[in-house]
Scaffold this motif. Structure first.
Motif, PDB file in Angstrom:
ATOM      1  N   ASP A 190      42.409 -22.492  42.677  1.00 58.02           N
ATOM      2  CA  ASP A 190      41.869 -22.269  43.861  1.00 58.02           C
ATOM      3  C   ASP A 190      41.881 -20.984  44.518  1.00 58.02           C
ATOM      4  OD1 ASP A 190      41.128 -22.685  46.635  1.00 58.02           O
ATOM      5  OD2 ASP A 190      42.254 -24.810  46.614  1.00 58.02           O
ATOM      6  N   THR A 191      40.619 -20.343  44.166  1.00 61.87           N
ATOM      7  CA  THR A 191      40.395 -18.881  44.925  1.00 61.87           C
ATOM      8  C   THR A 191      40.272 -19.005  46.225  1.00 61.87           C
ATOM      9  OG1 THR A 191      38.142 -19.124  44.270  1.00 61.87           O
ATOM     10  CG2 THR A 191      39.351 -18.075  42.688  1.00 61.87           C
ATOM     11  N   VAL A 192      39.864 -20.235  46.806  1.00 63.85           N
ATOM     12  CA  VAL A 192      39.385 -20.158  48.071  1.00 63.85           C
ATOM     13  C   VAL A 192      40.468 -19.929  49.197  1.00 63.85           C
ATOM     14  CG1 VAL A 192      38.621 -21.725  49.893  1.00 63.85           C
ATOM     15  CG2 VAL A 192      37.599 -21.823  47.855  1.00 63.85           C
ATOM     16  N   TRP A 193      41.653 -20.250  48.879  1.00 71.17           N
ATOM     17  CA  TRP A 193      42.892 -19.806  49.752  1.00 71.17           C
ATOM     18  C   TRP A 193      42.987 -18.227  50.088  1.00 71.17           C
ATOM     19  CZ3 TRP A 193      45.039 -23.213  52.977  1.00 71.17           C
ATOM     20  CH2 TRP A 193      44.887 -24.723  52.684  1.00 71.17           C
ATOM     21  N   ALA A 194      42.803 -17.351  49.013  1.00 73.27           N
ATOM     22  CA  ALA A 194      42.875 -16.164  49.136  1.00 73.27           C
ATOM     23  C   ALA A 194      41.707 -15.780  49.821  1.00 73.27           C
ATOM     24  CB  ALA A 194      42.784 -15.416  47.622  1.00 73.27           C
ATOM     25  N   TYR A 195      40.381 -16.393  49.671  1.00 70.77           N
ATOM     26  CA  TYR A 195      39.215 -15.922  50.356  1.00 70.77           C
ATOM     27  C   TYR A 195      39.526 -16.053  51.804  1.00 70.77           C
ATOM     28  CZ  TYR A 195      36.970 -15.795  46.046  1.00 70.77           C
ATOM     29  OH  TYR A 195      36.437 -15.549  44.625  1.00 70.77           O
ATOM     30  N   LEU A 196      40.299 -16.970  52.337  1.00 69.46           N
ATOM     31  CA  LEU A 196      40.562 -17.335  53.702  1.00 69.46           C
ATOM     32  C   LEU A 196      41.471 -16.297  54.234  1.00 69.46           C
ATOM     33  CD1 LEU A 196      40.987 -21.153  53.466  1.00 69.46           C
ATOM     34  CD2 LEU A 196      38.948 -20.129  54.268  1.00 69.46           C
ATOM     35  N   CYS A 197      41.922 -15.310  53.283  1.00 72.36           N
ATOM     36  CA  CYS A 197      42.728 -14.205  54.053  1.00 72.36           C
ATOM     37  C   CYS A 197      41.809 -13.005  54.131  1.00 72.36           C
ATOM     38  CB  CYS A 197      43.835 -13.911  52.991  1.00 72.36           C
ATOM     39  SG  CYS A 197      45.084 -15.317  52.837  1.00 72.36           S
ATOM     40  N   SER A 198      40.687 -13.170  53.827  1.00 70.30           N
ATOM     41  CA  SER A 198      39.801 -12.153  53.734  1.00 70.30           C
ATOM     42  C   SER A 198      38.654 -11.909  54.718  1.00 70.30           C
ATOM     43  CB  SER A 198      39.089 -11.738  52.503  1.00 70.30           C
ATOM     44  OG  SER A 198      37.840 -10.937  52.478  1.00 70.30           O
TER      45      SER A 198
END
Length: 369
Positions: A190-198
């Motif tokens: 799940d890359t998305v949780w990191a994208y939600l930090c960007s």
């Protein structure tokens, strides 16, 4: 202090560099020089070999290296009901590098098919594994975030709430199907949780017509629905990274913006967390990891370069993390796979295995065998 069940003190994210023989067979298949059965024979042989290499390195967990895939996510997602894979005009932009133009769209009701090919992929892995076999698949949020509303047919899903519900149901079925196939260790990438930090990625979501402020709770609810009635002996990990293509990345930013939701509300057994560079921020967000059985697997070994880490530096970093999480709730792994796509990262196979052995050796030293 060894760990008798997943995640293991020395663990892995999943993908490995594709060997030359496999790359050659895939090219010949695409050019029509060999048929699907001949390609499968090569895949079977190379998967047996990479499993043996993992076990020889001392791991208590093995994957198939994702050797039957071109992508870590599209190959799974395009075999869901209602999802179509296709080639568009542009690939995904990383740091100065662009992927192939493969994309997916949702043009029907999302569902899980009991004939999904990755069930057989797992069965083969289990048949050749002498230790715990782990299956890796993309997390449900991945089907939504990259394309957003514009890649989901509005005639099929006038409301995204129905899409989210169907996707969560499909994953619930997938979880049970893999369990029935013998899987006891499942990883959701799940890359998305990191994208939600960007902020850059959040703005891109807004530009696509999505409301990123709602997404944390939506994705957490999808995951929890998918796992709500999973069997007690199925261990599920969630891997979070900031992108991984030919040693580059997409997003930057620490876990703080999502930590309270990710660690406090998502009901997985373990989080696999990228922590190999400053892009991941500090360990402070780990204060939200609840005391108890859930584990934080720290990705302190990079897969993006061949340079081997200083063992003392890794030990010091792990000791720093114990300020926020009990040592008994920590494990160690590489920060991502070595080949999230078939192209692979820019390091040699020898470097890859040295990093795996370093992970195993450090885990034995830190927690005991």
């Amino acid at each position: 202090m060894s760990q008798p069940h997943p995640p293991f003190r020395a663990d892995i994210v999943g993908s490995f560099l594709r060997p030359a023989a496999l790359k050659q067979a895939r090219t010949r298949f695409q050019q029509g020089e060999i048929d699907a059965s001949a390609l499968k024979a090569v895949e079977d042989r190379e998967i047996r070999r990479v499993v043996e290499q993992q076990e020889a390195a001392g791991l208590n967990v093995v994957t198939d290296g994702e050797f039957r895939r071109a992508w870590w996510h599209f190959d799974f997602l395009e075999h869901l009901n209602g999802v179509t894979g296709y080639f568009g005009e542009h690939g995904i932009q990383f740091q100065g590098k662009e992927t192939s133009t493969k994309q997916i769209r949702v043009d029907g009701k999302v569902g899980f098919d009991a004939n999904h090919p990755m069930l057989d992929h797992f069965r083969y892995l289990a048949s050749v594994a002498g230790v715990t076999p782990k299956m890796t698949i993309p997390s449900p949020s991945v089907l939504h975030f990259r394309g957003g509303r514009r890649k989901i047919d509005s005639d099929v899903y006038p409301s995204l709430d129905a899409f989210f519900a169907d996707t969560a149901d499909a994953y619930r079925e997938a979880v049970h199907a893999f369990y029935d196939a013998g899987c006891r260790y499942l990883q959701l990438d799940d890359t998305v949780w990191a994208y939600l930090c960007s902020e850059k990625e959040l703005q891109a979501a807004r530009d696509r017509g999505d409301d990123p402020d709602r997404l944390q709770s939506i994705y957490a609810e999808m995951l929890n629905h998918a796992l709500a009635d999973k069997p007690d002996d199925l261990h599920v990990g969630l891997h979070v990274c900031r992108g991984n293509f030919r040693s580059t990345w997409i997003s930057e930013g620490g876990y703080e913006p999502v930590a309270e939701t990710l660690f406090g509300k998502v009901n997985v057994d373990a989080w696999f967390l990228e922590y190999d560079s400053d892009r991941a921020g500090s360990f402070d967000p780990l204060r939200f990891v609840p005391e108890g059985h859930q584990q934080a697997v720290l990705g302190l070994i990079t897969t993006k370069t061949g340079q081997l880490e200083d063992p003392a530096a890794v030990r010091a970093r792990l000791e720093e993390a114990t300020r926020f999480v009990d040592k008994r709730q920590l494990c160690l792994s590489p920060q991502c796979g070595f080949a999230s796509t078939e192209e692979g990262n820019d390091l040699a196979e020898q470097d890859q295995w040295e990093k795996i052995r370093l992970t195993v050796d450090l885990a034995r030293e830190i927690w005991g065998d």
